[in-house]
Design a protein around this motif. Structure first.
Motif, short mmCIF file in Angstrom:
data_model
loop_
_atom_site.label_atom_id
_atom_site.label_comp_id
_atom_site.label_asym_id
_atom_site.label_seq_id
_atom_site.Cartn_x
_atom_site.Cartn_y
_atom_site.Cartn_z
N GLU A 23 -10.79 3.86 -0.19
CA GLU A 23 -10.22 5.21 -0.18
C GLU A 23 -8.72 5.17 0.15
O GLU A 23 -7.93 5.91 -0.43
CB GLU A 23 -10.96 6.10 0.81
N ALA A 24 -8.35 4.28 1.08
CA ALA A 24 -6.93 4.15 1.44
C ALA A 24 -6.11 3.73 0.22
O ALA A 24 -5.06 4.31 -0.07
CB ALA A 24 -6.76 3.15 2.58
N HIS A 25 -6.61 2.72 -0.50
CA HIS A 25 -5.89 2.26 -1.69
C HIS A 25 -5.85 3.33 -2.77
O HIS A 25 -4.85 3.45 -3.50
CB HIS A 25 -6.51 0.97 -2.23
N LYS A 26 -6.90 4.11 -2.87
CA LYS A 26 -6.94 5.17 -3.89
C LYS A 26 -5.87 6.23 -3.60
O LYS A 26 -5.18 6.69 -4.51
CB LYS A 26 -8.33 5.79 -3.97
N VAL A 27 -5.72 6.59 -2.32
CA VAL A 27 -4.67 7.55 -1.96
C VAL A 27 -3.31 6.96 -2.28
O VAL A 27 -2.48 7.59 -2.94
CB VAL A 27 -4.75 7.93 -0.46
N GLY A 71 -4.42 -1.25 16.57
CA GLY A 71 -4.79 0.08 16.08
C GLY A 71 -4.76 0.21 14.58
O GLY A 71 -4.64 1.32 14.05
N ILE A 72 -4.86 -0.92 13.88
CA ILE A 72 -4.83 -0.88 12.41
C ILE A 72 -6.25 -1.08 11.90
O ILE A 72 -6.89 -2.09 12.17
CB ILE A 72 -3.89 -1.97 11.85
N LYS A 73 -6.72 -0.09 11.17
CA LYS A 73 -8.06 -0.11 10.60
C LYS A 73 -7.97 -0.28 9.08
O LYS A 73 -6.89 -0.08 8.50
CB LYS A 73 -8.79 1.19 10.94
N PRO A 74 -9.09 -0.57 8.43
CA PRO A 74 -9.06 -0.68 6.96
C PRO A 74 -8.63 0.62 6.28
O PRO A 74 -8.11 0.59 5.17
CB PRO A 74 -10.50 -1.03 6.60
N ASN A 75 -8.82 1.76 6.96
CA ASN A 75 -8.48 3.06 6.38
C ASN A 75 -7.13 3.60 6.85
O ASN A 75 -6.80 4.75 6.61
CB ASN A 75 -9.58 4.07 6.66
N THR A 76 -6.32 2.76 7.51
CA THR A 76 -5.02 3.18 8.01
C THR A 76 -3.97 3.11 6.91
O THR A 76 -3.86 2.13 6.19
CB THR A 76 -4.56 2.27 9.18
N ILE A 77 -3.20 4.19 6.81
CA ILE A 77 -2.09 4.29 5.86
C ILE A 77 -0.84 4.62 6.68
O ILE A 77 -0.87 5.51 7.53
CB ILE A 77 -2.34 5.40 4.82
N ARG A 78 0.26 3.90 6.42
CA ARG A 78 1.52 4.18 7.12
C ARG A 78 2.46 4.91 6.17
O ARG A 78 2.63 4.51 5.02
CB ARG A 78 2.20 2.90 7.60
#
Length: 143
Positions: free
Chosen positions: A69-73, A113-120
């Protein structure tokens, strides 16, 4: 140049605070990591003391789901450039777990605090309506 730095920083912070508020209310966002919306009283007091005009334009958020989902965004986020730089005039996006912190193991990522769903995001000086529209379109691609 240095002559316009204060104006650019004002715009960065102004835009970032609006994006933070937008993300906070976005149903596909699990969490926004920005000091302006911390619920910790001590953090809020420090934020108000040291950042009376806003706390910067670089922050992370967590999308509901995982790395897919992170990559899709990120892949559907127009206007934002996929770059690891920070504080550029243009808005930037990156997936820290697979880019800037890709050499860290799972434990090290968790400690930071970096998760697989984290976006910066690093919010730039573009028109805020354009940034919000781009985020809307990216979230619609995930939905």
């Amino acid at each position: 140049g240095l002559e316009t730095l204060s104006l650019r920083v004002e715009r960065h912070v102004e835009n970032a605070l609006k994006v933070v508020q937008y993300l906070k209310d976005q149903p596909l966002v699990e969490k926004v990591n920005h000091p302006s919306i911390s619920t910790n009283e001590e953090q809020q007091a420090l934020y108000k003391k040291y950042f009376p005009n806003g706390g910067g334009s670089i922050f992370t958020f967590e999308i509901k789901g995982g790395v897919e989902e992170a990559h899709k965004v990120i892949d559907n986020l127009e206007i934002f450039s996929l770059l690891a730089n920070v504080a550029d005039s243009k808005s930037l996006v990156i997936h820290p777990a697979t880019t800037t912190h890709s050499q860290c193991n799972e434990q090290e990522l968790a400690e930071q605090g970096i998760k697989p769903n984290t976006i910066r995001l690093s919010i730039g000086t573009e028109n805020i309506d354009d940034l919000i529209a781009a985020l809307d379109d990216a979230f619609n691609a995930v939905d």
